[in-house]
Write a protein that holds these residues in place. Structure first.
Motif, PDB file in Angstrom:
ATOM      1  N   MET A 130       0.575  -1.177   0.110  1.00 25.66           N
ATOM      2  CA  MET A 130      -0.391   0.169  -0.053  1.00 25.66           C
ATOM      3  C   MET A 130       1.131   1.352  -0.572  1.00 25.66           C
ATOM      4  SD  MET A 130      -3.030  -0.693   2.365  1.00 25.66           S
ATOM      5  CE  MET A 130      -2.132  -1.525   3.369  1.00 25.66           C
ATOM      6  N   GLN A 136     -10.564  -0.552   5.739  1.00 24.83           N
ATOM      7  CA  GLN A 136     -10.011  -2.043   4.888  1.00 24.83           C
ATOM      8  C   GLN A 136      -9.906  -1.171   3.157  1.00 24.83           C
ATOM      9  OE1 GLN A 136     -10.156  -4.669   6.069  1.00 24.83           O
ATOM     10  NE2 GLN A 136     -12.390  -4.889   7.116  1.00 24.83           N
ATOM     11  N   TRP A 170     -10.070  -4.590  -1.110  1.00 28.52           N
ATOM     12  CA  TRP A 170     -10.607  -5.295   0.351  1.00 28.52           C
ATOM     13  C   TRP A 170     -12.558  -5.025  -0.259  1.00 28.52           C
ATOM     14  CZ3 TRP A 170     -14.851  -5.208   3.740  1.00 28.52           C
ATOM     15  CH2 TRP A 170     -14.993  -5.988   4.450  1.00 28.52           C
ATOM     16  N   ILE A 192     -10.011  -5.367  23.909  1.00 27.48           N
ATOM     17  CA  ILE A 192      -9.601  -6.359  23.579  1.00 27.48           C
ATOM     18  C   ILE A 192      -8.370  -6.762  24.940  1.00 27.48           C
ATOM     19  CG2 ILE A 192      -7.869  -8.125  22.854  1.00 27.48           C
ATOM     20  CD1 ILE A 192     -11.711  -8.787  22.801  1.00 27.48           C
ATOM     21  N   ARG A 193      -8.024  -5.373  24.051  1.00 23.90           N
ATOM     22  CA  ARG A 193      -6.386  -4.994  24.721  1.00 23.90           C
ATOM     23  C   ARG A 193      -5.952  -4.344  24.950  1.00 23.90           C
ATOM     24  NH1 ARG A 193      -3.118  -6.098  18.589  1.00 23.90           N
ATOM     25  NH2 ARG A 193      -4.711  -4.991  18.371  1.00 23.90           N
ATOM     26  N   PHE A 198      -3.201  -0.409  22.005  1.00 17.65           N
ATOM     27  CA  PHE A 198      -3.637  -0.431  19.931  1.00 17.65           C
ATOM     28  C   PHE A 198      -5.192   0.356  20.449  1.00 17.65           C
ATOM     29  CE2 PHE A 198      -0.388  -3.667  21.079  1.00 17.65           C
ATOM     30  CZ  PHE A 198       0.483  -3.430  20.433  1.00 17.65           C
ATOM     31  N   PHE A 258     -15.188  -5.119  17.156  1.00 14.86           N
ATOM     32  CA  PHE A 258     -14.734  -6.532  17.161  1.00 14.86           C
ATOM     33  C   PHE A 258     -15.576  -7.395  17.894  1.00 14.86           C
ATOM     34  CE2 PHE A 258     -12.179  -9.886  19.826  1.00 14.86           C
ATOM     35  CZ  PHE A 258     -11.156  -9.869  18.258  1.00 14.86           C
ATOM     36  N   ASP A 309       2.349  -6.838   1.182  1.00 15.07           N
ATOM     37  CA  ASP A 309       2.176  -5.630   2.260  1.00 15.07           C
ATOM     38  C   ASP A 309       1.486  -6.920   3.421  1.00 15.07           C
ATOM     39  OD1 ASP A 309      -0.727  -5.935   1.752  1.00 15.07           O
ATOM     40  OD2 ASP A 309      -0.541  -4.618   0.503  1.00 15.07           O
ATOM     41  N   GLU A 331      -2.301  -7.080   4.440  1.00 17.22           N
ATOM     42  CA  GLU A 331      -2.985  -8.217   4.002  1.00 17.22           C
ATOM     43  C   GLU A 331      -2.360  -8.605   3.190  1.00 17.22           C
ATOM     44  OE1 GLU A 331      -5.149  -5.491   2.152  1.00 17.22           O
ATOM     45  OE2 GLU A 331      -7.512  -6.717   1.439  1.00 17.22           O
ATOM     46  N   SER A 358      -7.330 -14.044  21.993  1.00 22.87           N
ATOM     47  CA  SER A 358      -8.343 -12.946  21.220  1.00 22.87           C
ATOM     48  C   SER A 358      -7.464 -13.031  19.957  1.00 22.87           C
ATOM     49  CB  SER A 358      -7.651 -11.508  21.800  1.00 22.87           C
ATOM     50  OG  SER A 358      -5.905 -11.701  21.680  1.00 22.87           O
ATOM     51  N   THR A 385      -7.772 -14.714  16.193  1.00 24.66           N
ATOM     52  CA  THR A 385      -8.766 -14.889  15.466  1.00 24.66           C
ATOM     53  C   THR A 385      -8.349 -14.556  13.729  1.00 24.66           C
ATOM     54  OG1 THR A 385     -10.942 -15.176  14.608  1.00 24.66           O
ATOM     55  CG2 THR A 385     -10.596 -13.866  15.725  1.00 24.66           C
ATOM     56  N   ASN A 398     -11.774 -14.022  11.096  1.00 23.10           N
ATOM     57  CA  ASN A 398     -12.227 -13.525  11.809  1.00 23.10           C
ATOM     58  C   ASN A 398     -13.236 -13.657  10.273  1.00 23.10           C
ATOM     59  OD1 ASN A 398     -14.827 -12.576  12.131  1.00 23.10           O
ATOM     60  ND2 ASN A 398     -14.300 -10.297  12.797  1.00 23.10           N
ATOM     61  N   MET A 406     -12.533 -10.604   7.700  1.00 22.87           N
ATOM     62  CA  MET A 406     -12.848  -9.342   7.822  1.00 22.87           C
ATOM     63  C   MET A 406     -11.698  -8.304   9.030  1.00 22.87           C
ATOM     64  SD  MET A 406     -16.038  -8.825   7.086  1.00 22.87           S
ATOM     65  CE  MET A 406     -16.424  -7.815   7.830  1.00 22.87           C
ATOM     66  N   ASN A 407     -10.640  -9.664   8.955  1.00 23.91           N
ATOM     67  CA  ASN A 407      -9.511  -8.287   9.373  1.00 23.91           C
ATOM     68  C   ASN A 407      -8.321  -8.876   9.452  1.00 23.91           C
ATOM     69  OD1 ASN A 407      -9.710 -11.169  10.321  1.00 23.91           O
ATOM     70  ND2 ASN A 407      -9.261 -10.403  12.934  1.00 23.91           N
ATOM     71  N   PRO A 408      -7.390  -8.571   7.855  1.00 22.90           N
ATOM     72  CA  PRO A 408      -6.771  -8.742   7.480  1.00 22.90           C
ATOM     73  C   PRO A 408      -5.343  -7.714   7.732  1.00 22.90           C
ATOM     74  CG  PRO A 408      -7.920  -8.050   5.662  1.00 22.90           C
ATOM     75  CD  PRO A 408      -9.277  -7.861   6.732  1.00 22.90           C
ATOM     76  N   LEU A 457      -3.390  -5.187  11.046  1.00 20.07           N
ATOM     77  CA  LEU A 457      -2.788  -5.411  13.142  1.00 20.07           C
ATOM     78  C   LEU A 457      -3.774  -4.695  13.489  1.00 20.07           C
ATOM     79  CD1 LEU A 457       1.100  -6.926  12.393  1.00 20.07           C
ATOM     80  CD2 LEU A 457      -0.582  -7.620  12.829  1.00 20.07           C
ATOM     81  N   LEU A 458      -4.276  -4.087  13.473  1.00 21.29           N
ATOM     82  CA  LEU A 458      -5.043  -3.405  14.684  1.00 21.29           C
ATOM     83  C   LEU A 458      -6.348  -4.195  14.233  1.00 21.29           C
ATOM     84  CD1 LEU A 458      -6.013  -1.016  16.354  1.00 21.29           C
ATOM     85  CD2 LEU A 458      -6.900  -0.486  14.404  1.00 21.29           C
ATOM     86  N   ASP A 459      -6.655  -6.096  13.647  1.00 24.65           N
ATOM     87  CA  ASP A 459      -7.908  -6.008  14.368  1.00 24.65           C
ATOM     88  C   ASP A 459      -7.058  -7.128  14.345  1.00 24.65           C
ATOM     89  OD1 ASP A 459      -9.413  -3.697  14.293  1.00 24.65           O
ATOM     90  OD2 ASP A 459      -9.071  -4.201  11.484  1.00 24.65           O
ATOM     91  N   TYR A 460      -6.621  -7.598  13.798  1.00 25.70           N
ATOM     92  CA  TYR A 460      -5.976  -9.339  14.495  1.00 25.70           C
ATOM     93  C   TYR A 460      -5.350  -9.537  15.571  1.00 25.70           C
ATOM     94  CZ  TYR A 460      -3.827 -13.923  14.574  1.00 25.70           C
ATOM     95  OH  TYR A 460      -3.287 -15.747  14.573  1.00 25.70           O
ATOM     96  N   LYS A 461      -5.881  -9.460  16.497  1.00 25.78           N
ATOM     97  CA  LYS A 461      -5.705  -9.016  18.345  1.00 25.78           C
ATOM     98  C   LYS A 461      -4.426  -9.900  18.989  1.00 25.78           C
ATOM     99  CE  LYS A 461      -9.099  -6.361  17.617  1.00 25.78           C
ATOM    100  NZ  LYS A 461      -9.026  -4.731  18.272  1.00 25.78           N
ATOM    101  N   ILE A 462      -3.502  -9.785  18.675  1.00 26.76           N
ATOM    102  CA  ILE A 462      -2.034  -9.975  18.890  1.00 26.76           C
ATOM    103  C   ILE A 462      -1.649  -9.306  20.606  1.00 26.76           C
ATOM    104  CG2 ILE A 462       0.354 -10.159  18.632  1.00 26.76           C
ATOM    105  CD1 ILE A 462       0.167 -10.269  15.755  1.00 26.76           C
ATOM    106  N   ALA A 492      -1.419  -7.798  23.384  1.00 26.53           N
ATOM    107  CA  ALA A 492      -0.304  -5.996  23.737  1.00 26.53           C
ATOM    108  C   ALA A 492       1.388  -6.331  25.225  1.00 26.53           C
ATOM    109  CB  ALA A 492      -1.473  -5.074  24.429  1.00 26.53           C
TER     110      ALA A 492
END
Lengths: 329, 779
Positions: A1, A123, A127, A226-227, A230, A300, B280, B282, B679, B681, B683, B690-692, B694-699, B701
Motif C-alpha cells: 500500500m 479496509q 478489500w 480487547i487489549r 492499540f 470486534f 503488504d 493484507e 483473542s 482469530t 475472523n 474481516m480483519n486482514p 494487525l489492528l483488528d487481528y488481536k495479538i 499487547a
C-alpha cells in the motif's frame, strides 16, 4: 500500500488555512497528527489532493488550565500533570488512546474530529472493491445494516466523552468567524456515520475550553477493548459528578464507541440533582442508559455484549465515585 | 595452580548450558542486520500481484494488453506461462504460482506485474481485465465434507472437497469404553490463527545473462524453495542460487515455498532484470498458511484407579484453498495426542477439507496445539469426576522413558514427571487449586511435541537431513556453512557455540555464513523443531573431525600421544599436566602444514522409526519434548475479561544448550499460545476475511503478558547433541489448556470455543448462573 501523491499546504494562521480550504473546497483535508488520516489515505479512503497541515499555526497550540489548543499532542497532555490531573477522567482517557507512539503524534483536535470507523470501511481498496464498496466510501449500500440511507460507522474517539462530561466547549473557526459551542454539540446522533461532526467541512477546531466548575467534579473514564493498548474503544464511558454534602449537585454521563456519535445522557442524569446516589438509583440509571444505546455489529465485539457492558461500566464508575455513605455495591 | 572448581550448575561445558547472547544481536538492535528488503540491485524492478476479489471463479479470459502498454510496465505474467503445480509435500502438488483456470479464494494470485516503480505497478494491476464465471463458494468445511456441485480441486472422497482423510485404530477402543469407570467427551472449536511474523514476506530475484537465477527470500526452508523454483521454472537446481538473508520470524509461515516467491523469480526471468516483491500485511494475511480452523471431538475412557484406557478422536480441519502441509496436519491432529501419557487404545478419524479461503498450513506447534487443548481439558474434567488431583491423574499415566506408544512412537528420554513435580511445587498448587476465591484460579496443562520430524518430506535422493561444513584458515577464524535457517530463534548462535565448545575456541572465532545454496551444504530447514537436534549433531561431528586434527598436530608439537591430550580454552593441553600445552593457533598452524586450510563436513540423519502401517511415520521423531504448565488467572466474571497473572512453565528440552534462547522461546510461545486462546482469530464472514490487519487481528499487547517462571528440568537425551531436545514449538501447546483449566477453577465454566473473548466468557458465566448452580463462592 502506498500514499497517492498529494499537495501539502502549511499555513501559518487559521485564516490562511481557511482560505486554502476555500480554494480547494471538496478536495482538501486538514492534517493534524495524521495518525488516523494517513492510514486511511493508504487505504484510499475518501482521498483529497490537498492536505492542509495545521501544525505550523501557533494559535492552535498551547496547553493551560481552562484551554487546550487543538494541536496539543496527546502525549503532551498526558505528560502535563497539572492540567490533565486537574480535570477528572481526562488523564485516564488520554492515556488509553492507542499507543505511546500514536499519542506522540496524535492531537486533541484530531481525536475529537476522528473519522468514524467500521469493519466495512476501514479496509483496503482491494478489500472494499471485492465487496462493492460501502455507503461511506464509493458505494451505495451499508453492509452493517443493509440499506441505502444511513451509515452506521462508529465514533471511536476517547477524549470526546471525557471532555463532554466536564461541560467543555470548543472554539471553532469558520469562514463566518469564530464561535464557541458546547463540545457535545460537535456531534449529532440524528446524523449518520458518514459525517463525523456538525460543523461545516471547512471548520477548524481552535481549542477546547474547560469551565472552572469542571475542576470541582469527580470523574473517570472507562474503556472496553480487547487489549489495553492499540485498540479503539468498543465502549467508552465517562462520568463526572459533583456532590454537595452527600447529594448530587451535577451528574454527567457520556458514552463513546457505541454509535455514530458520542452521547451524553442529561435527560437521565439531571433529575438526580439533589438526590443521594444510592445503589438503587445507580442501577436504574445504568439500566436506562443500557436500554437507550444501539450499537451495531461493526467492531470486534458483538453489540449485545457492548450494550450489557455499558450498564456494567456506568454502574461501576458511579459506585466508585459515590461517597461511601450513599452507595454500597 | 589449578584449584578444584565446584561443579557448575549449568553443566560441564564452557559455553553450552549458559546464557549466550545472539551472535547477530548487535547487528539487529542497531538496525545493521541485512534483511531481504534491505537489498537493492542495479536496475531493479518492482513486482506486484493482482489478487482475486472472488472467492471461487472460473477464469474465462484475461486481457493484459492495456497494462502492458502502460509506460513503465515491463512485463505482465499470467498463470499459463508457468503452470507447473507445486506444493511443499511431493504428494500434494496443487498450487500454482499464478492461478490457472480458476481463482480459489479472495486474495488468490491472478497476475504479476513488473514495473519501474510501485505506483506504476499498482496502476498496471487495475488495467488488467478478466472475464469470469462465478462458482459456488465453499466456506464451511462441514458442507465441503459432503458431495458438492463444483469441487475446489479435483473431487475428493465421494465428490466432496475432502483433501485428506486419516483413519487409525490401535487396540480396541469400544471394548475399553465398555469397561471404563469414567469417561469424558469434549467438543471444541478453534478459530484459525496466523503467524503474524514481524518481517513481511519479501523476495528479490535476479536472473543474470550467464543463465543463472539468484533468489533472496524471507524463508525458513531455503532448500524446499530451491527445489520448487527448479520444478516450476524448469531450470536445473545448479543454475539457481537461493540466499536467505536475516529473517524476522517465521513460526511456520515461511516454511512452504510460496507462490509470490516463484512469481517474483518468473518476473525476473521474463525481464532479465532484478525484481523485488514486498508483500503488504493484507497480502500476508491472505497468504496465511496458518493454523487450521478446527473442530474436534475427544472422548477419553479411564478406569477406577485413574488409568487411561482409550482415546477416541475425531477432527475436522479447514484447509483453505491449498494442501500445503495439510496431509501431515491431518495425521498430527490425531497422533500427537499420544504423549505424554500411556494410552493403550486409540482411534482417530481426521478429515481436512478444502474451502474457498486462504490456505491453512503449518504454524508453531503444528498439528499438536488444538488436539492437545481438547485432551488436557478433558483430563481436567475426568480428574474432577474421579476426584483426583489433576497432577496425580497425569503422573499416574506418564509415559516412562525407553517405552513405545501403541502407535509405535519410540520414547527415549522423558523428564515429564520432573516437569510435573517442578510445576506443582513452584506454583504452590496444593494451596491454590480450588482454594482461591471465586474469580481467581489455577490450571494445569501439559505438553508433548516432536523434536524433529523423522520424515524428511523428500526421500530422493537419499541424503542427510543436516550437513555442516567448517573451514579454518591460518587467521584462526572458523567459518561455518549450513543451510539451516536462523529465523530469529538463535540457530546461528547455537551452531557457533557448538563449534566453539568442541574446539575450545572463543565464540568470536566462529562466523556462521549467510545461507547461500552455492556454498551452504543442504539442511532441510527450520521447521518441525528439528534444528537443534539435527544440525546440532551435524555441527558437533564436523567440529570433532577438526578437533582430532588439531589434537594430532598438538601431539606432534608436544611429543605426546594424542590420547593423553585434551582441548582446553583456546589451547590443547596434556590431560593430567594442563600447564603443558600449545595454543589453538599453534596447533592449527601445525595441522595446516601439509593441507592448507582445514575443512570438515559433519552430517546427521535420523534412523527409520515407527511401524509399518499406512501413515506410520507421521509423528515419529528421534526425541520428544515434554511440558507441564500451571497458569494462574483472574477473571472478571461480570465482563468476562481474563488476566493471566503468572505461568509456571516446566519444560523438558533435555539439556538447554543456550538458556537465554530457550527462555526466550518459552516466553514467546506462551505469548503466542495466549493469543490463540484469548483473542487472535482469522475472523471470516463466509469466505471473506474481516480483519486482514494487525489492528483488528488481536495479538496480545506486551502489558498483557504474564510473569513467566521457566523451570528447565530436562535430563540429557541420549541422542540429542550434548543431551538437547527441541524448545521451539513444544513450549506453546501446554499454554492454552493450562489457562482454560485455570478459568474453570476461577469461575466454573469450560471454554469450548476459541478464542475465549470476553463476550464469550461473560455469556458462559451468565449461563452458569442462570442455571442456578454456584461455583466456589458457596464453599
Amino acid at each position: 500500500m502506498h500514499l497517492d501523491p498529494f499537495e501539502l499546504h502549511q499555513p501559518a494562521t487559521v485564516d490562511e488555512a481557511l482560505c486554502i480550504y476555500r480554494d480547494h473546497a471538496g478536495d482538501a483535508d486538514y492534517l493534524a497528527g495524521g495518525t488516523d488520516l494517513l492510514p486511511n489515505y493508504k487505504m484510499h479512503l475518501n482521498l483529497r489532493r490537498h492536505l492542509i497541515a495545521l501544525g505550523g499555526i501557533p494559535e492552535l497550540g498551547g496547553i493551560a488550565l481552562g484551554r487546550l489548543g487543538s494541536m496539543t499532542r496527546l502525549a503532551d497532555l498526558e505528560g502535563s500533570g497539572p492540567v490533565a490531573g486537574a480535570y477528572p477522567g481526562v488523564a485516564e482517557a488520554v492515556a488509553e488512546v492507542a499507543t505511546p507512539l500514536v499519542r506522540a503524534s496524535g492531537t486533541v483536535g484530531g481525536n475529537l474530529m476522528l473519522e468514524t470507523r467500521c469493519f466495512f470501511f476501514n479496509q483496503s481498496r482491494f478489500w472494499r472493491a471485492s465487496l462493492g464498496y460501502c455507503l461511506k466510501a464509493e458505494g451505495a449500500v451499508c453492509h452493517v445494516v443493509p440499506q441505502k440511507e444511513k451509515c452506521y460507522a462508529t465514533f471511536s474517539g476517547d477524549l470526546a466523552p471525557a471532555l463532554a462530561v466536564l461541560d467543555a466547549e470548543v472554539e471553532v473557526a469558520t469562514d463566518r468567524g469564530r464561535t464557541r459551542i458546547p463540545l457535545i454539540d460537535l456531534y449529532d446522533l440524528r446524523g449518520d456515520g458518514i459525517r463525523r461532526h456538525t460543523l461545516p467541512p471547512s471548520a477548524i477546531v481552535v481549542a477546547v475550553h474547560l469551565p472552572p466548575i469542571a475542576r470541582q467534579r469527580l470523574g473517570t473514564y472507562r474503556k472496553l477493548r480487547i487489549r489495553p493498548a492499540f485498540d479503539f474503544p468498543e465502549l467508552g464511558v465517562a462520568v463526572a459528578v459533583r456532590f454537595e454534602g452527600s447529594s448530587v449537585a451535577e451528574l454527567r454521563v457520556a458514552v463513546g464507541g457505541l454509535e455514530t456519535a458520542p452521547r451524553r445522557f442529561d435527560e437521565l442524569t439531571d433529575p438526580l440533582a439533589g438526590q443521594q446516589l444510592t445503589e438503587e438509583r445507580i442501577r436504574e440509571l445504568a439500566g436506562a442508559i443500557t436500554r437507550s444505546v444501539r450499537p451495531v455489529y461493526n467492531t470486534f465485539l458483538p453489540p449485545d455484549y457492548r450494550r450489557r457492558m455499558t450498564g456494567v461500566f456506568v454502574r461501576r464508575a458511579l459506585v466508585d465515585l459515590a461517597p461511601a455513605s450513599s452507595a454500597a455495591a | 595452580m589449578a584449584s578444584p572448581t565446584p561443579p557448575s550448575p549449568t553443566g560441564p561445558f564452557r559455553l553450552l548450558g549458559h546464557r549466550i547472547p545472539y551472535v547477530e544481536g548487535p547487528l539487529k538492535v542497531t538496525g545493521r542486520a541485512e534483511y531481504t528488503d534491505d537489498l537493492r540491485r542495479p536496475g531493479m524492478l518492482v513486482g506486484k500481484l493482482l489478487r482475486s476479489p472472488w472467492p471461487h471463479a472460473r477464469l474465462l479470459s484475461i486481457d493484459t494488453r492495456r497494462a502492458r502498454a502502460m509506460p513503465g510496465v515491463v512485463t505482465v505474467l499470467t498463470g499459463e506461462r508457468y503452470p507447473t503445480p507445486f506444493g511443499v509435500l511431493p504428494i500434494t502438488h496443487d498450487e500454482t504460482a499464478i492461478a490457472v483456470g480458476k481463482a480459489r479464494y479472495i486474495g488468490d494470485i491472478l497476475a504479476a506485474v513488473a514495473a519501474v516503480d510501485e505506483l506504476t505497478a499498482e496502476r498496471a494491476l487495475t488495467a488488467i481485465e478478466f472475464h469470469i464465471e462465478p462458482l459456488p463458494e465453499y466456506a464451511d468445511p462441514r458442507v465441503g465434507a459432503e458431495p458438492v456441485a463444483e469441487p475446489i480441486h479435483a473431487p475428493g472422497l465421494r465428490g466432496s472437497n475432502v483433501q485428506k482423510e486419516v483413519v487409525q485404530h490401535f487396540g480396541d477402543v469400544d471394548a475399553a469404553f465398555a469397561q471404563a469407570a469414567f469417561t469424558a467427551r469434549v467438543r471444541c472449536r478453534f478459530a484459525g490463527v496466523t503467524h503474524a511474523f514481524t518481517e513481511p514476506l519479501v523476495t528479490l530475484a535476479e536472473a543474470t545473462p550467464d543463465g543463472r537465477l539468484t533468489v533472496y527470500s524471507a524463508t525458513q526452508v531455503p532448500h524446499y524453495l530451491h527445489r520448487t523454483l527448479s520444478e516450476v521454472l524448469h531450470l536445473p537446481m545448479h543454475r539457481i542460487r537461493v540466499v536467505k538473508p536475516e529473517v524476522g520470524g517465521g513460526f511456520g509461515g515461511k516454511s512452504d515455498p510460496l507462490p509470490h516467491e516463484i512469481a517474483c523469480a518468473a518476473l525476473s526471468l521474463e525481464t532479465g532484470r532484478p525484481v523485488k516483491m514486498l508483500l503488504d500485511r493484507e497480502e500476508i494475511f491472505y497468504t496465511n498458511h496458518g493454523r487450521h480452523p478446527t473442530e474436534n471431538v475427544v472422548r477419553i475412557a479411564m478406569d477406577r484407579d485413574g488409568h487411561l484406557l482409550a482415546y477416541d478422536i475425531e477432527a475436522l480441519l479447514e484447509g483453505g484453498a491449498w494442501s500445503s502441509f495439510g496431509t501431515v496436519t491431518t495425521y498430527y491432529n490425531g497422533v500427537l495426542a499420544m504423549g505424554p501419557y500411556r494410552v493403550p487404545n486409540f482411534r482417530y478419524r481426521g478429515r481436512r477439507v478444502y474451502t474457498n479461503r486462504p490456505p491453512s498450513g503449518a504454524m508453531r506447534a503444528h498439528g499438536g496445539t488444538n488436539i492437545r487443548y481438547s485432551i488436557e481439558v478433558a483430563l481436567d474434567e475426568l480428574a474432577e469426576h474421579a476426584q483426583l488431583d489433576p497432577f496425580d491423574l497425569r503422573s499416574r499415566n506418564a509415559l516412562p522413558p525407553c517405552s513405545t506408544t501403541i502407535n509405535q512412537f519410540r520414547i527415549t528420554s522423558t523428564s515429564f514427571l520432573r516437569c510435573l513435580d517442578a510445576a506443582r511445587r513452584a506454583s504452590e498448587w496444593d494451596t491454590k487449586f480450588r482454594c482461591l476465591p471465586y474469580g481467581r484460579g489455577v490450571g494445569l496443562g501439559c505438553g508433548f511435541y516432536i523434536s524433529g520430524s523423522n520424515s524428511p518430506i523428500h526421500f530422493t535422493p537419499v541424503m542427510p537431513q543436516s550437513t555442516v561444513h567448517l573451514k579454518i584458515d591460518m587467521d584462526g577464524g572458523i567459518t561455518v556453512h549450513s543451510m539451516q535457517a536462523d529465523i530469529g530463534q538463535g540457530s546461528n548462535t547455537l551452531l557457533a557455540a557448538i563449534v566453539a565448545e568442541v574446539l575450545g575456541a572463543d565464540l568470536d572465532r566462529v562466523h556462521v555464513q549467510r545461507v547461500d545454496s552455492d556454498v551452504s551444504p543442504i539442511d532441510i530447514g527450520s521447521y518441525s523443531s528439528r534444528v537443534t537436534f539435527m544440525m546440532g549433531n551435524a555441527a558437533r561431528r564436523a567440529a570433532e573431525e577438526i578437533r582430532a586434527r588439531l589434537v594430532n598436530a598438538a601431539a606432534e608439537l608436544l611429543r605426546r600421544p594424542p590420547s593423553e591430550l585434551r582441548v582446553g580454552h583456546e589451547r590443547i593441553e596434556v590431560a593430567d599436566q594442563p600447564q603443558v600445552a600449545v595454543s589453538f593457533l599453534d596447533a592449527l598452524h601445525k595441522a595446516m602444514e601439509n593441507s592448507g586450510a582445514l575443512t570438515a563436513s559433519g552430517s546427521f540423519s535420523t534412523q527409520k522409526l515407527g511401524g509399518d502401517f499406512k501413515g506410520a511415520r507421521a509423528g515419529t521423531a528421534p526425541a520428544y519434548s515434554f511440558a507441564a504448565y500451571v497458569a494462574q488467572v483472574r477473571v472478571d466474571s461480570e465482563t468476562g475479561m481474563v488476566t493471566v497473572e503468572k505461568v509456571w512453565a516446566a519444560f523438558d528440552c533435555g539439556r538447554a544448550l543456550n538458556r537465554l534462547a530457550v527462555e526466550g522461546q518459552i516466553e514467546g510461545a506462551i505469548h503466542m499460545g495466549l493469543g490463540q486462546l484469548l483473542s487472535e482469530t482469522m475472523n471470516y464472514r463466509a469466505s471473506r476475511l474481516m480483519n486482514p490487519a494487525l489492528l483488528d487481528y488481536k495479538i496480545l499487547a506486551p502489558d498483557q503478558m504474564p510473569e513467566v517462571e521457566v523451570l528447565l528440568v530436562g535430563e540429557d537425551d541420549p541422542e540429542g547433541p550434548f543431551g538437547a531436545k527441541e524448545a521451539g514449538e513444544g513450549p506453546l501447546v501446554a499454554t492454552l489448556p493450562a489457562v482454560a483449566n485455570a478459568i474453570y477453577d476461577a469461575v466454573g465454566v469450560r471454554c469450548r470455543e476459541l478464542p475465549v473473548t470476553p463476550d464469550r466468557l461473560e455469556r458462559l458465566v451468565r449461563a452458569r448462573r442462570a442455571e442456578g448452580y454456584a461455583w466456589k463462592e458457596d464453599r
